[in-house]
Design an enzyme around this catalytic site. Structure first.
Site, short mmCIF file in Angstrom:
data_model
loop_
_atom_site.label_atom_id
_atom_site.label_comp_id
_atom_site.label_asym_id
_atom_site.label_seq_id
_atom_site.Cartn_x
_atom_site.Cartn_y
_atom_site.Cartn_z
N ARG A 8 5.53 -2.08 7.64
CA ARG A 8 5.36 -2.84 6.40
C ARG A 8 6.49 -2.47 5.45
O ARG A 8 7.17 -1.47 5.64
CB ARG A 8 4.03 -2.48 5.74
N SER A 10 6.22 -1.73 2.14
CA SER A 10 5.89 -0.95 0.94
C SER A 10 6.70 0.34 0.93
O SER A 10 7.16 0.82 1.97
CB SER A 10 4.39 -0.62 0.90
N LYS A 80 -5.50 5.46 9.33
CA LYS A 80 -6.75 5.06 8.68
C LYS A 80 -6.85 3.55 8.46
O LYS A 80 -7.93 3.02 8.24
CB LYS A 80 -6.96 5.81 7.36
N SER A 127 -11.92 1.56 -2.99
CA SER A 127 -12.60 1.96 -1.75
C SER A 127 -14.08 2.24 -1.98
O SER A 127 -14.44 3.03 -2.86
CB SER A 127 -11.91 3.23 -1.21
N ARG A 130 -14.86 5.95 -1.33
CA ARG A 130 -14.56 6.83 -2.47
C ARG A 130 -15.54 6.59 -3.61
O ARG A 130 -16.03 7.53 -4.24
CB ARG A 130 -13.12 6.59 -2.94
N LYS A 131 -15.81 5.33 -3.89
CA LYS A 131 -16.70 4.98 -5.01
C LYS A 131 -18.07 5.65 -4.89
O LYS A 131 -18.53 6.33 -5.82
CB LYS A 131 -16.87 3.45 -5.07
N ASN A 149 0.04 -0.48 -4.48
CA ASN A 149 0.67 0.70 -3.88
C ASN A 149 0.48 1.91 -4.80
O ASN A 149 -0.11 1.80 -5.88
CB ASN A 149 2.15 0.43 -3.58
N THR A 152 1.77 1.49 -8.42
CA THR A 152 0.97 0.52 -9.17
C THR A 152 -0.35 1.15 -9.62
O THR A 152 -0.79 0.98 -10.75
CB THR A 152 0.67 -0.72 -8.30
#
Length: 298
Positions: A8, A10, A80, A127, A130-131, A149, A152
């Site tokens: 990618r 990024s 992941k 996520s 995570r939340k 990213n 950002t």
């Protein structure tokens, strides 16, 4: 010999790919490498949460197509981000040594840990894993959905008036932004995504020449963690629509795998562990997945 490496575009993807290429060059000075950037659906649609535009394959499908069409010889991904199953004709080669698997917090100001955050603090993450783990530990927090990213997301602390954002330690360390990390979240508070911090090197199934070159940077401990954590991922048939995590801790020839599985709105979260030996890593992953699913369906 020349190997074309797909990635990618990024900043982090390029850093990771260039790191892999540099390591391979050190071990194989006679091989030429070329990096080719490929745009993916996940890169093109930036304004929607990931679970609204598809599944884990969002960042890999176009790259895998290039691999199957022989436009590239290998692809570098974050493990992941990889779906449970690869397309027919593709396989994972060995992975290099894992970077720090933990999640971290970057704070707006003055805080040193998750406990320091004031009641109702606003934390950014896109996520569900995570939340809901954050809310399990601190139910008073307000979780704000964000995407983008690394750079950002860090900027969103200011632009969206957040008290902090959650990111992967591995990405920040690889991007040279380790000094921005304010707090490493312990794995007993937040289990990482399966294989977080591991790079996936994907090749065509019958490409023994490229595979033997990649083997020059393989890490055996990382392989055990992939087998266990992705064994769990495959066993629960995990996606980005549900909270799911796994972490394999290794002590000599013994492993302890902890897995998390929940529903889409975080009302039910199951966390269990299973122990065994490194030889049984994939089996332990599957067995833990079966046990967690059984408990979840009660």
């Amino acid at each position: 010999m020349k190997i074309v490496v797909g990635t990618r575009g990024s900043n982090l993807a390029l850093i990771q790919t260039n790191w892999v290429v540099d390591e391979l060059k050190k071990a194989n000075p006679d091989v030429e490498f070329e990096v080719k950037i490929i745009k993916t659906k996940g890169d093109l649609i930036k304004d929607l949460p990931l679970d609204k535009i598809g599944d884990k394959g969002l960042f890999v499908k176009e790259i895998e197509k290039s691999l199957l069409n022989k436009e590239i010889d290998m692809a570098v991904h974050s493990m992941k981000d990889m779906p449970s199953y690869l397309p027919e004709g593709l396989k994972f080669a060995s992975s290099p040594k894992r970077e720090d698997p933990r999640d971290v917090l970057i704070f707006k100001e003055g805080y040193k840990s998750i406990e320091d955050l004031p009641k109702g603090a606003r934390i950014g993450t896109g996520s569900k894993r995570r939340k809901y783990q954050l809310l399990k530990h601190r139910p008073d927090l307000e979780i704000v959905p964000i995407r983008g990213n690394i750079e950002t997301r860090i900027k969103k602390i200011e632009t969206e008036n957040l008290d902090g954002v959650v990111l992967a330690a591995s990405g920040l360390k690889r991007a040279g932004l380790e000094e921005k990390i304010d707090y490493y979240i312990p794995t007993h508070i937040m289990l990482p995504a399966p294989a977080q911090g591991i790079l996936a090197l994907e090749i065509r199934e019958n490409d023994e020449e490229t595979e033997s070159i990649i083997n020059s940077i393989k890490d055996d401990i990382t392989k055990v963690q992939i087998d266990a954590e992705r064994g769990f991922l495959i066993g629960v048939d995990g996606s980005c629509h549900i909270p799911m995590g796994a972490y394999c801790d290794i002590d000599g020839d013994k492993i302890k795998l902890t897995g998390l599985y929940g529903d889409g709105d975080g009302k039910k979260i199951i966390i269990q562990s299973q122990e065994g030996t490194i030889e049984d890593a994939p089996k332990i992953g599957y067995e833990l997945a079966k046990s967690v699913l059984k408990e979840f369906r009660k």
